[in-house]
Design an enzyme around this catalytic site. Structure first.
Site, mmCIF file in Angstrom:
data_model
loop_
_atom_site.group_PDB
_atom_site.id
_atom_site.type_symbol
_atom_site.label_atom_id
_atom_site.label_comp_id
_atom_site.label_asym_id
_atom_site.label_seq_id
_atom_site.Cartn_x
_atom_site.Cartn_y
_atom_site.Cartn_z
ATOM 1 N N GLY A 16 0.785 -1.269 -0.081
ATOM 2 C CA GLY A 16 -0.032 0.164 0.107
ATOM 3 C C GLY A 16 0.767 1.317 -0.024
ATOM 4 N N MET A 94 -3.908 -6.413 -7.858
ATOM 5 C CA MET A 94 -3.121 -7.493 -8.471
ATOM 6 C C MET A 94 -4.004 -8.717 -9.435
ATOM 7 S SD MET A 94 -0.256 -6.456 -8.307
ATOM 8 C CE MET A 94 0.836 -7.772 -8.891
ATOM 9 N N ARG A 95 -5.502 -8.340 -9.171
ATOM 10 C CA ARG A 95 -6.350 -9.225 -9.827
ATOM 11 C C ARG A 95 -6.940 -8.717 -11.182
ATOM 12 N NH1 ARG A 95 -9.257 -13.368 -7.824
ATOM 13 N NH2 ARG A 95 -10.885 -12.756 -8.901
ATOM 14 N N ILE A 96 -6.935 -9.570 -12.089
ATOM 15 C CA ILE A 96 -7.664 -9.266 -13.266
ATOM 16 C C ILE A 96 -9.027 -8.957 -13.286
ATOM 17 C CG2 ILE A 96 -8.189 -10.114 -15.705
ATOM 18 C CD1 ILE A 96 -5.343 -11.605 -15.579
ATOM 19 N N LEU A 97 -9.614 -7.846 -13.821
ATOM 20 C CA LEU A 97 -11.096 -7.693 -13.567
ATOM 21 C C LEU A 97 -11.640 -8.442 -14.710
ATOM 22 C CD1 LEU A 97 -10.616 -3.877 -12.522
ATOM 23 C CD2 LEU A 97 -11.111 -5.851 -10.879
ATOM 24 N N ASN A 111 -5.683 3.016 -13.067
ATOM 25 C CA ASN A 111 -4.743 2.287 -12.656
ATOM 26 C C ASN A 111 -3.252 2.608 -12.669
ATOM 27 O OD1 ASN A 111 -3.682 -0.569 -11.694
ATOM 28 N ND2 ASN A 111 -3.109 -0.866 -13.623
ATOM 29 N N HIS A 113 0.637 1.385 -13.334
ATOM 30 C CA HIS A 113 1.451 0.108 -13.832
ATOM 31 C C HIS A 113 2.766 0.569 -13.804
ATOM 32 C CE1 HIS A 113 1.997 -3.690 -15.845
ATOM 33 N NE2 HIS A 113 2.620 -3.079 -16.664
ATOM 34 N N SER A 140 3.080 4.076 -15.655
ATOM 35 C CA SER A 140 2.135 4.866 -16.252
ATOM 36 C C SER A 140 0.742 4.815 -15.412
ATOM 37 C CB SER A 140 1.846 3.912 -17.544
ATOM 38 O OG SER A 140 3.139 3.815 -18.455
ATOM 39 N N GLU A 147 -9.382 -4.533 -21.318
ATOM 40 C CA GLU A 147 -7.932 -4.964 -21.747
ATOM 41 C C GLU A 147 -7.141 -4.798 -20.566
ATOM 42 O OE1 GLU A 147 -5.260 -4.266 -25.712
ATOM 43 O OE2 GLU A 147 -7.026 -3.063 -25.431
ATOM 44 N N LEU A 148 -6.306 -5.774 -20.291
ATOM 45 C CA LEU A 148 -5.465 -5.740 -19.105
ATOM 46 C C LEU A 148 -4.301 -4.745 -19.440
ATOM 47 C CD1 LEU A 148 -4.440 -6.917 -16.492
ATOM 48 C CD2 LEU A 148 -3.308 -8.536 -17.718
ATOM 49 N N ASP A 149 -4.187 -3.739 -18.445
ATOM 50 C CA ASP A 149 -3.145 -2.862 -18.581
ATOM 51 C C ASP A 149 -3.024 -2.219 -20.016
ATOM 52 O OD1 ASP A 149 -2.212 -3.386 -16.020
ATOM 53 O OD2 ASP A 149 -0.679 -4.962 -16.715
#
Ligand code: GRF
Length: 228
Positions: A16, A94-97, A111, A113, A140, A147-149
């Site tokens: 955190g 850290m989870r894909i949504l 987010n 990254h 970024s 779409e992931l990141d």
């Protein structure tokens, strides 16, 4: 709760430090928002302890208690909506949504990254930048889409790779830049200077042709020199 300020929820899975940077910016009067919820998929996340210490309501949901990703995310987002949050920040979440579950938040969710997107989506970004021999690395902040990141990039912090960098050192050197970048972007979003037109970001009413770049003076023109 100060209801006149934009209401923000944060999701985080780990220690955190980016959440801490957001809270510090708010304390210093640089980020006029109201943090209404900090949520996590990990009950032991340091981010939850930070939020508790700051008097912010917390939420820990265990993905293993749900039949699948979509069920988890639908419940998570329902609870976030119930908190009154208008904006959502992923700060080391850290989870894909699930794409359908996140759709109502597109344009209101950012987010951070640790790479210069579109380079190195996903994990191990520092290692991959070093293995590729990159001379420049960075972080970024982007709008979150299915779409992931891969959502439109709003702003970046750049860092020159040094000879002595290994994965750990590079991550450590980048982190202070992340801690300036994320509050700066959230400030723009909360103030309305940064908006989502349904497809892409707009900054001060204009399309954003390239990501804003973090300099010593804050967020600005992409042609400014590298942050050291
Ligand atoms: C940061 O490097 C962030 O860019 C990435 O996960 C890390 C989270 O660190 N998405 P922390 O939990 O904010 O300290």
């Amino acid at each position: 709760m100060n209801t006149s300020l934009p209401r923000v929820a944060v999701l985080a899975s780990g220690r955190g430090s980016n959440l801490a940077a957001l809270l510090a910016a708010r304390e210093q009067g640089e980020l006029p928002v109201d943090f209404v919820l900090v949520g996590s998929d990990k009950a032991a996340a340091g981010a939850l302890r930070l939020a508790e210490a700051a008097g912010i309501p917390t939420l820990a949901l265990d993905p293993r208690s749900y039949p699948d990703r979509r069920a988890f995310d639908l419940d998570l987002f329902a609870r976030i909506a119930a908190s009154g949050a208008e904006l959502l920040v992923l700060a080391g979440y850290m989870r894909i949504l699930d794409g359908d579950a996140l759709r109502p938040w597109v344009g209101r969710m950012i987010n951070i990254h640790p790479s210069l997107l579109p380079k190195y989506r996903g994990l191990h970004t520092h290692r991959r930048a070093l293995e590729a021999g990159d001379h420049e690395h960075g972080a970024s902040v982007h709008f979150v889409t299915a779409e992931l990141d891969g959502g439109p990039v709003i702003a970046q912090a750049r860092l020159a790779v040094e000879t002595g960098d290994d994965e750990h050192r590079l991550a450590q050197r980048l982190l202070p830049l992340e801690h300036r970048l994320l509050p700066a972007v959230l400030r723009l979003l909360a103030s309305g200077r940064l908006q989502w037109d349904g497809h892409a970001p707009r900054f001060d009413g204009q399309p954003l042709p390239a990501p804003l770049i973090l300099s010593d003076h804050g967020l600005g023109d992409p042609d400014l020199p590298l942050a050291e």
